[in-house]
Design an enzyme around this catalytic site. Structure first.
Site, PDB file in Angstrom:
ATOM      1  N   THR A 122       0.805  -1.219   0.000  1.00  0.00           N
ATOM      2  CA  THR A 122       0.000   0.000   0.000  1.00  0.00           C
ATOM      3  C   THR A 122       0.848   1.284   0.000  1.00  0.00           C
ATOM      4  OG1 THR A 122      -0.082  -0.104   2.419  1.00  0.00           O
ATOM      5  CG2 THR A 122      -1.948  -1.053   1.230  1.00  0.00           C
ATOM      6  N   SER A 126       3.641  -5.414   3.186  1.00  0.00           N
ATOM      7  CA  SER A 126       2.582  -5.358   4.194  1.00  0.00           C
ATOM      8  C   SER A 126       2.122  -6.775   4.507  1.00  0.00           C
ATOM      9  CB  SER A 126       1.376  -4.574   3.665  1.00  0.00           C
ATOM     10  OG  SER A 126       1.750  -3.289   3.262  1.00  0.00           O
ATOM     11  N   ASN A 171       4.839  -4.414  13.750  1.00  0.00           N
ATOM     12  CA  ASN A 171       4.683  -5.237  14.944  1.00  0.00           C
ATOM     13  C   ASN A 171       5.216  -6.645  14.734  1.00  0.00           C
ATOM     14  OD1 ASN A 171       2.124  -5.134  13.223  1.00  0.00           O
ATOM     15  ND2 ASN A 171       1.914  -7.088  14.273  1.00  0.00           N
ATOM     16  N   ASP A 206       0.836  -4.101  19.791  1.00  0.00           N
ATOM     17  CA  ASP A 206       0.783  -3.707  18.380  1.00  0.00           C
ATOM     18  C   ASP A 206       1.253  -2.264  18.209  1.00  0.00           C
ATOM     19  OD1 ASP A 206       0.406  -3.864  15.616  1.00  0.00           O
ATOM     20  OD2 ASP A 206      -1.668  -3.192  15.743  1.00  0.00           O
ATOM     21  N   ASP A 242       3.257  -0.890  16.364  1.00  0.00           N
ATOM     22  CA  ASP A 242       3.712  -1.209  15.026  1.00  0.00           C
ATOM     23  C   ASP A 242       4.554  -0.041  14.494  1.00  0.00           C
ATOM     24  OD1 ASP A 242       3.573  -2.123  12.408  1.00  0.00           O
ATOM     25  OD2 ASP A 242       1.425  -1.880  12.217  1.00  0.00           O
ATOM     26  N   TRP A 267      -6.470  11.260  10.591  1.00  0.00           N
ATOM     27  CA  TRP A 267      -5.940  10.121   9.835  1.00  0.00           C
ATOM     28  C   TRP A 267      -5.281  10.582   8.537  1.00  0.00           C
ATOM     29  CZ3 TRP A 267      -5.638   5.980  12.707  1.00  0.00           C
ATOM     30  CH2 TRP A 267      -5.272   4.760  12.122  1.00  0.00           C
TER      31      TRP A 267
END
Lengths: 269, 591
Positions: free
Chosen positions: B179, B199, B279, B321, B323, B494
């Site tokens: 992505t 990913s 993660n 997580d 990450d 976001w």
């Protein structure tokens, strides 16, 4: 084993009976009258048959069923082998949302191509064969068909792993005469037109045949209307009676590349 | 009639190679390295290889921003919408923009007319964990490059949108996807290389960074992020990442995660690539004792060989997580009269780190969100001071062995900051961080690896910390670790941030607004409602003497998929899929 031959023979019984008008200018478009009375004729001629005079010529034989059994797989055979010095063969389905079916450049092949096409509705098929002098020799056929051939998803999308079978190929080459072979290539590919809901265009768009020394035999540009699992028949010219090989290279619009060798038997004694 | 037959059956897909031919308008590697200073284009993700997201343009400023109006809007169309996280590229009057479901468009900026569209033909059964987004393209020569959800890299002819080559990054059936925007950097040994991550950290994939030849797509080198795995260089095995079993007991390192799913940055000064790693897999940390290198880390790679130059782990033995893929932005820090070759990163775990970018040495770590619970702080060696009781409990120690003790941890697994890139202003020397104030209930469960299945071993639900806001755009001083100003937003932020020489900070909100703030005070100076949520990164450039701003819009991303109680403040938001372009109209430009 003779299924292909039988099929073609059966097809020939269904030949459209068409009479070609002579190439006289009888309208104000600057074009000869279209014997199929296509409402798209001027538009098709202006778009695909450019840079040369246009004549209807019964040496361009377009063999197609008058009524299509299956609008997703309409078999068409173009035989212009009576013409010499052919530069390209351009096949168009006038009333398809995407009319251009394919273009063949028969470098070392007879002026002949067999294929299957998707039809969105009943449509005239026009085939232009351009000779080296620039002249477009036009033939055609009219095929009655049920609708929707270009806007339904390919049959292979019903299976989960259809992508794993891309490019799986069956070929046949045979020879009943000395001077040319008859080869048929069938490759697994959805030939998505981009017109079915939610499915982007994805189709085999280039196919090239060459001989063992790398010489070009024929090139084909394929477009969206060519049927799922594209099936092409060509007649490569043969220089000797001995068995030999041909190389086929193809590519689709996602850059996947397919290549294989095809055995051509020796000429029958 | 006698006939001779020959039959052949064959299946195969061969590699394709293509060669580019240069023309005057082609993009060179020097153009890419010079992207931040060259204001007439946007050739890289991040407006320059360091990804500072700073444009020196000052035509648009705090006074005339009120006159910023849309020029055109372009719909991505189709029946598929979902999250649009893409940053457009601008070259030679053409915008190259990617969209959800692995699509790309070329648009004539003067008119807003489409030049071409490319739709990747995705297989059924792709496994993107967190929405079907794409974050952008790369450009070099006569090609544009982007990655698709089925973990392929595609090179397209920039003029026609036709595929030049397409290569596999990973097996989508095993959970690999892609992505991020690719990164193109120079090398001595190989010429320019296209660098990508991967990913799939929720499916037990192995994170890696890969370099490819831009003309052919051929692999130059690869570097797995997880210790024990071998890298490659020029088609042969090179070196092992780390030392097998040094920080991973047992064999879970074989499906250890560490996905490099946000891509990377590059600093032409020290000639290093910087990648964040995701993660460890599974989420249940009790199954994998040890620090689990290099998960939840920043690693610096030598672009010539793919060797790890240094690594810095933000969350050793991650159990939440956290990450840590977040972008590492190179910048020169003036402190105590010295210029330090620094880099900064705002981690999912809630801390803002400043490191020495030449060697990865820890300089400082300061919280940029409130009420962090999993660690008391960062010690002088750069290691978190863990709060042991804030790690989810071990299910093996529970009565039935099926569910460990649940704890409430801050930040939530969606992070103090998630994917959305921050910006660094060389004008104010501040970082502008899009952050979120939220926590999570999290508990661990037993789990075993199965190809293509989610590999978590955890359950969770997210909760906001405050009633009136989650999103928080903060101006962070990297020297002091103090927040200079904050803008609060009800829905979680976001989208990425852009800052300019004109003293503006741009970001978008899920509520649909593209907003501009004063870079010194945080005062909101301008906003425009785009009609759907914004979860992408704005850009700016100059064309025919005018300053343009563009933003991709379309609500989605991970929040609506994972948001728990947060869904209450976002569930009414509608999807979309467009790019909007703004400038100051000619008749207002002189005011």
């Amino acid at each position: 084993m003779n299924n292909v031959a039988k099929y073609v023979a059966a097809l020939s019984l269904l030949l459209t009976q068409t009479l070609f008008a002579s190439s006289v200018l009888a309208n104000d478009t600057g074009l000869p009258n279209d014997p199929f009375r296509s409402v798209m004729w001027k538009s098709i001629a202006d778009r695909f048959f450019t840079d040369g005079p246009i004549v209807f010529d019964d040496r361009v034989r377009v063999i197609a069923p008058s009524h299509a059994e299956d609008q997703f797989h309409v078999p068409i055979t173009v035989d212009a082998s009576a013409l010499n010095n052919v530069r390209q063969i351009v096949a168009v389905a006038d009333l398809n949302p995407i009319p251009h079916i394919l273009t063949v450049r028969p470098e070392q092949a007879m002026s002949f191509v067999g294929f299957r096409v998707k039809l969105q509705q009943s449509s005239p098929i026009h085939v232009g064969v351009q000779t080296e002098d620039g002249v477009w020799h036009i033939g055609g056929a009219y095929v009655d068909a049920a609708g929707g051939g270009c806007t339904a998803p390919a049959a292979m999308h019903g299976t989960e792993n259809w992508m794993d079978t891309l490019g799986i190929t069956r070929t046949i080459a045979r020879r009943s005469v000395f001077d040319h072979a008859r080869m048929t290539v069938k490759m697994r590919h959805p030939m998505d037109t981009g017109l079915a809901a939610g499915i982007p265009a994805f189709y085999m768009n280039e196919l090239k045949i060459s001989d063992t020394s790398g010489g070009l035999v024929a090139e084909v540009d394929l477009f969206e209307p060519v049927s799922e699992n594209p099936t092409l028949t060509l007649l490569p010219k043969m220089l000797s009676a001995e068995a030999t090989q041909l190389k086929v290279n193809a590519r689709d619009t996602e850059g996947n590349v397919y290549g294989f060798m095809l055995d051509v038997p020796a000429a029958a004694q | 009639m006698k006939q001779n037959f020959a039959w052949l059956a064959f299946a195969g897909t061969l590699a394709l190679s293509g060669a580019g031919t240069a023309t005057a308008a082609d993009v060179t590697i020097d153009d890419l390295m010079n992207d931040q200073a060259s204001t007439e284009n946007v050739l890289t993700y991040g407006l320059g290889p360091r990804a500072q997201r700073f444009s020196p343009l000052d035509t648009l400023n705090k006074d005339n921003i009120k006159n910023l109006f849309p020029v055109w809007s372009f719909s991505f169309g189709g029946e598929k919408q979902r999250g649009q996280e893409s940053q457009p590229l601008i070259h030679d009057g053409v915008m190259y923009v990617t969209g959800s479901y692995s699509r790309m468009w070329a648009i004539d900026i003067a008119t807003g007319d489409e030049l071409w569209q490319y739709d990747a033909r995705l297989p059924e059964g792709i496994l993107p964990c967190c929405d079907v987004v794409n974050r952008g393209a790369a450009i070099l020569g006569d090609k544009v490059f982007f990655g698709t959800l089925d973990a392929k890299m595609v090179a397209l002819d920039a003029k026609t949108g036709k595929v030049v080559w397409r290569k596999t990054i990973g097996d989508y059936k095993a959970g690999y996807s892609y992505t991020a925007a690719p990164l193109i950097v120079p090398t001595e040994a190989h010429g320019p290389i296209v660098v990508t991550g991967n990913s799939g950290g929720e499916f037990g994939i192995v994170g890696a960074v890969e370099a490819r030849n831009p003309d052919t797509g051929d692999l130059v080198w690869s570097r797995p992020t997880i210790e024990g795995h071998m890298g490659t260089l020029n088609g042969e095995e090179s070196t092992m990442t780390g030392t097998k079993n040094e920080t991973w007991a047992g064999d879970l390192w074989q499906n250890g995660g560490g996905a490099t799913w946000l891509g990377g940055t590059y600093d032409p000064d020290v000639k290093m690539l910087f990648f964040g790693t995701g993660n460890p897999a599974p989420w249940n940390s009790h199954l994998r004792p040890g620090d689990n290198k290099w998960t939840s880390s920043r690693i610096a790679l030598d672009p010539e060989t793919g060797e790890v130059a240094w690594g810095y782990q933000t969350t050793p033995h991650d159990g939440w997580d956290y990450d840590g893929v977040n972008e590492f932005i190179a910048f020169d820090m003036e402190k105590d009269g010295e210029t330090i070759k620094a880099g900064a990163t705002a981690d999912r775990n809630g801390f803002f780190y400043v490191l020495d970018r030449t060697n990865g040495d820890f300089i400082s770590g300061a919280p940029f969100v409130q009420d962090i619970s999993w660690a008391e702080g960062i010690d002088e060696n750069g290691r978190p001071i863990f709060v042991p009781e804030n790690r989810p409990g071990n299910p093996a120690e529970s009565a039935d062995g099926k569910k460990g003790e649940s704890i409430f941890a801050v930040p939530s697994f969606l992070g103090g900051k998630n994917w959305m890139p921050m910006a660094y202003s060389t004008k104010t020397d501040l970082f502008y961080i899009p952050s979120n104030e939220w926590g999570m209930d999290i508990w661990n469960e037993p789990i075993t690896y199965k190809k293509g299945a989610a590999y978590l071993g955890a359950g969770f639900t997210i909760r906001p910390l405050f009633d009136d806001y989650i999103g928080s755009l903060k101006a962070m001083d990297p020297v002091t670790g103090k927040v200079k100003w904050e803008y609060r937003n009800q829905a979680p932020l976001w989208g990425g941030v852009l800052t300019t020489g004109g003293g503006l900070v741009f970001t978008g909100t899920p509520e649909g607004y593209l907003k501009a703030f004063d870079d010194e005070t945080g005062e909101e100076l301008w906003k425009f409602q785009t009609g759907t949520g914004i979860v992408s990164s704005p850009i700016t450039w100059e064309q025919d003497g005018e300053q343009y701003v563009a933003i991709v819009t379309g609500w989605g991303g991970a929040v609506p998929l994972w948001g728990g109680e947060v869904a209450k403040v976002v569930s009414y938001l509608n999807q979309g899929g467009s790019v909007w372009v703004f400038k100051v109209p000619e008749q207002l430009a002189s005011r």
